[in-house]
Motif scaffolding. Structure first.
Motif, PDB file in Angstrom:
ATOM      1  N   GLN A  20      50.322  23.711  20.528  1.00  0.00           N
ATOM      2  CA  GLN A  20      49.507  22.924  19.608  1.00  0.00           C
ATOM      3  C   GLN A  20      49.409  23.614  18.249  1.00  0.00           C
ATOM      4  O   GLN A  20      49.551  22.981  17.188  1.00  0.00           O
ATOM      5  CB  GLN A  20      48.089  22.738  20.194  1.00  0.00           C
ATOM      6  CG  GLN A  20      48.044  22.000  21.525  1.00  0.00           C
ATOM      7  CD  GLN A  20      48.168  20.495  21.373  1.00  0.00           C
ATOM      8  OE1 GLN A  20      48.209  19.977  20.254  1.00  0.00           O
ATOM      9  NE2 GLN A  20      48.220  19.801  22.489  1.00  0.00           N
ATOM     10  N   THR A  21      49.186  24.934  18.253  1.00  0.00           N
ATOM     11  CA  THR A  21      49.035  25.692  17.005  1.00  0.00           C
ATOM     12  C   THR A  21      50.323  25.714  16.197  1.00  0.00           C
ATOM     13  O   THR A  21      50.333  25.466  14.981  1.00  0.00           O
ATOM     14  CB  THR A  21      48.595  27.141  17.317  1.00  0.00           C
ATOM     15  OG1 THR A  21      47.355  27.105  18.027  1.00  0.00           O
ATOM     16  CG2 THR A  21      48.438  27.942  16.044  1.00  0.00           C
ATOM     17  N   LEU A  41      49.257  19.319  30.107  1.00  0.00           N
ATOM     18  CA  LEU A  41      49.211  20.438  31.036  1.00  0.00           C
ATOM     19  C   LEU A  41      49.584  19.976  32.442  1.00  0.00           C
ATOM     20  O   LEU A  41      49.245  18.862  32.844  1.00  0.00           O
ATOM     21  CB  LEU A  41      47.811  21.036  31.063  1.00  0.00           C
ATOM     22  CG  LEU A  41      47.400  21.896  29.860  1.00  0.00           C
ATOM     23  CD1 LEU A  41      45.907  22.199  29.919  1.00  0.00           C
ATOM     24  CD2 LEU A  41      48.194  23.195  29.854  1.00  0.00           C
ATOM     25  N   PRO A  42      50.275  20.808  33.203  1.00  0.00           N
ATOM     26  CA  PRO A  42      50.577  20.451  34.593  1.00  0.00           C
ATOM     27  C   PRO A  42      49.308  20.498  35.431  1.00  0.00           C
ATOM     28  O   PRO A  42      48.310  21.094  35.026  1.00  0.00           O
ATOM     29  CB  PRO A  42      51.567  21.548  35.022  1.00  0.00           C
ATOM     30  CG  PRO A  42      51.224  22.719  34.164  1.00  0.00           C
ATOM     31  CD  PRO A  42      50.804  22.131  32.836  1.00  0.00           C
ATOM     32  N   PRO A  43      49.328  19.872  36.606  1.00  0.00           N
ATOM     33  CA  PRO A  43      48.147  19.960  37.491  1.00  0.00           C
ATOM     34  C   PRO A  43      47.842  21.412  37.853  1.00  0.00           C
ATOM     35  O   PRO A  43      48.745  22.184  38.157  1.00  0.00           O
ATOM     36  CB  PRO A  43      48.581  19.160  38.728  1.00  0.00           C
ATOM     37  CG  PRO A  43      49.686  18.283  38.255  1.00  0.00           C
ATOM     38  CD  PRO A  43      50.387  19.037  37.166  1.00  0.00           C
ATOM     39  N   LYS A  59      47.540  31.919  31.634  1.00  0.00           N
ATOM     40  CA  LYS A  59      48.789  31.973  30.875  1.00  0.00           C
ATOM     41  C   LYS A  59      49.267  30.571  30.497  1.00  0.00           C
ATOM     42  O   LYS A  59      49.721  30.331  29.375  1.00  0.00           O
ATOM     43  CB  LYS A  59      49.866  32.688  31.692  1.00  0.00           C
ATOM     44  CG  LYS A  59      49.684  34.190  31.831  1.00  0.00           C
ATOM     45  CD  LYS A  59      50.816  34.775  32.654  1.00  0.00           C
ATOM     46  CE  LYS A  59      50.641  36.269  32.872  1.00  0.00           C
ATOM     47  NZ  LYS A  59      51.747  36.829  33.706  1.00  0.00           N
ATOM     48  N   VAL A  60      49.189  29.641  31.451  1.00  0.00           N
ATOM     49  CA  VAL A  60      49.631  28.270  31.192  1.00  0.00           C
ATOM     50  C   VAL A  60      48.794  27.643  30.077  1.00  0.00           C
ATOM     51  O   VAL A  60      49.323  27.000  29.155  1.00  0.00           O
ATOM     52  CB  VAL A  60      49.544  27.424  32.482  1.00  0.00           C
ATOM     53  CG1 VAL A  60      49.789  25.949  32.169  1.00  0.00           C
ATOM     54  CG2 VAL A  60      50.552  27.918  33.508  1.00  0.00           C
ATOM     55  N   ILE A  61      47.486  27.825  30.136  1.00  0.00           N
ATOM     56  CA  ILE A  61      46.597  27.271  29.108  1.00  0.00           C
ATOM     57  C   ILE A  61      46.892  27.904  27.748  1.00  0.00           C
ATOM     58  O   ILE A  61      46.919  27.219  26.715  1.00  0.00           O
ATOM     59  CB  ILE A  61      45.126  27.475  29.508  1.00  0.00           C
ATOM     60  CG1 ILE A  61      44.805  26.658  30.767  1.00  0.00           C
ATOM     61  CG2 ILE A  61      44.192  27.094  28.368  1.00  0.00           C
ATOM     62  CD1 ILE A  61      43.428  26.902  31.330  1.00  0.00           C
ATOM     63  N   ALA A  62      47.144  29.215  27.725  1.00  0.00           N
ATOM     64  CA  ALA A  62      47.456  29.897  26.464  1.00  0.00           C
ATOM     65  C   ALA A  62      48.756  29.367  25.858  1.00  0.00           C
ATOM     66  O   ALA A  62      48.851  29.173  24.636  1.00  0.00           O
ATOM     67  CB  ALA A  62      47.558  31.407  26.702  1.00  0.00           C
TER      68      ALA A  62
END
Length: 363
Positions: free
Chosen positions: A22-23, A51-53, A13-16
């Motif tokens: 960005q988009t 992104l967070p760790p 979810k975080v990556i999405a």
């Protein structure tokens, strides 16, 4: 604690969300052939969104108990809850979690019947809310206690408790006053004790602004600056002034110690309306000098960018309390139109946070 599959889903979810940012940014900057290109950016305040760790956590092979005490910096080392204060009766929490695999079963016990827990056993991770039975707690300024959270005799976590329950003053004496708690006082500017207004300058509580969704406006920004004829507003501070002469807000508070204190004022960052108007306001405790910090900052400076991103300009002034007891903090309208969000007085116990501590109004 989350399972490994839960953690994997949260990571996705975080990556999405990061990809979506960005988009969306790229789409905005391409509108109308790039007419507004650069108006939206993931680079702000001298840094760039990242992104967070998302490190992988390796669980132990067997259930193992872990605890987090509210206010602690980490889950390691000593577990100490904030001091319970009789003038601000509130609960604090302890999070219990499993550091290993398998089912965790735990129990909680207390060292004194005056320590109240809303949960004493469970077979899964959860939260324990801790409060004090004020009718049975011993009298004293540093009453000690402890909570033991155990899975087995060898797998036990100890949480320390301290209670501030002095014999004097009593709770009714300080009711409705801002009171020192855990080494600081946090003041809601809309809950002023008294105010001095003039025909030209009054104080308005405004909803929907600031970090607490409420601010106090220190006079109309279009008012003429004629009520401070003797105040040199280009100085950082001036001599003490009479409280009944100038427009100001007054806040009574009670401290349990004297000496130097730092006062943090949280202001909405603003620009002056014109070259002749400034963005200063005044701060005074008892008969100290009046300090005159700025509510704004030079345009495009690092301080301005940080203040805008945070939605507050935080200033620090240092004052001296001659003794413990009742004192009065005064906020002056130096240049009209400044917006006050929060006041925090630090006696040495203030911890870092984004929006400052909760208000400490005695109940």
């Amino acid at each position: 604690m989350q399972s490994r599959s839960d953690a994997t889903r949260e990571r996705a979810k975080v990556i999405a969300c990061a990809d979506s940012l960005q988009t969306i940014t790229a789409e905005y900057n391409s509108l109308l052939g790039g007419k507004w290109k650069g108006m939206m950016s993931l680079s702000n305040g001298g840094g760039r969104f990242a992104l967070p760790p998302m490190d992988t956590v390796h669980l132990l092979s067997k259930p193992s108990i872990g605890v987090y005490a509210e206010g602690a910096a980490t889950t390691d080392g000593y577990n100490i809850l904030p001091v319970f204060n009789k003038f601000l009766p509130r609960s604090y929490y302890i999070d219990v979690f499993n550091k290993g695999q398998g089912q965790l079963q735990w129990t909680a016990s207390v060292s004194g019947k005056w320590i109240l827990l809303d949960k004493t056993a469970s077979n899964k991770s959860g939260r324990i809310n801790v409060s004090i039975d004020w009718s049975n707690v011993p009298i004293g300024e540093n009453i000690k206690g402890e909570i033991l959270v155990s899975q087995t005799a060898r797998d036990t976590k100890r949480i320390l408790i301290s209670v501030f329950n002095p014999a004097d003053p009593n709770r009714e004496t300080l009711k409705g006053m801002f009171v020192e708690d855990n080494g600081y006082i946090s003041i809601d500017p809309a809950r002023f004790t008294r105010k001095n207004e003039t025909k030209e300058i009054n104080f308005e509580v405004m909803e929907g602004l600031g970090i607490s969704d409420k601010v106090v406006r220190l006079g109309n920004p279009f008012s003429k600056n004629t009520y401070y004829p003797s105040l040199e507003l280009t100085s950082n501070y001036v001599a003490p002034v009479r409280s009944d002469k100038y427009p100001m807000l007054l806040y009574d508070f009670y401290s349990f110690q004297g000496g130097p204190v730092d006062v943090y004022t949280y202001m909405v960052p603003v620009f002056p309306l014109n070259d002749e108007s400034g963005v200063r306001y005044g701060i005074m405790i008892d008969d100290s000098p009046v300090y005159l910090p700025e509510a704004g900052a030079p345009y495009y400076s690092t301080l301005w960018i940080q203040s805008i991103l945070r939605n507050t300009r935080i200033n620090k002034t240092t004052h001296v309390l001659k003794n413990p007891g009742k004192h009065t903090l005064k906020i002056f309208t130096a240049h009209p139109g400044m917006l006050l969000q929060k006041i925090v007085i630090d006696f040495g116990g203030l911890k870092r946070s984004y929006t400052g501590p909760d208000f400490t109004l005695s109940k």
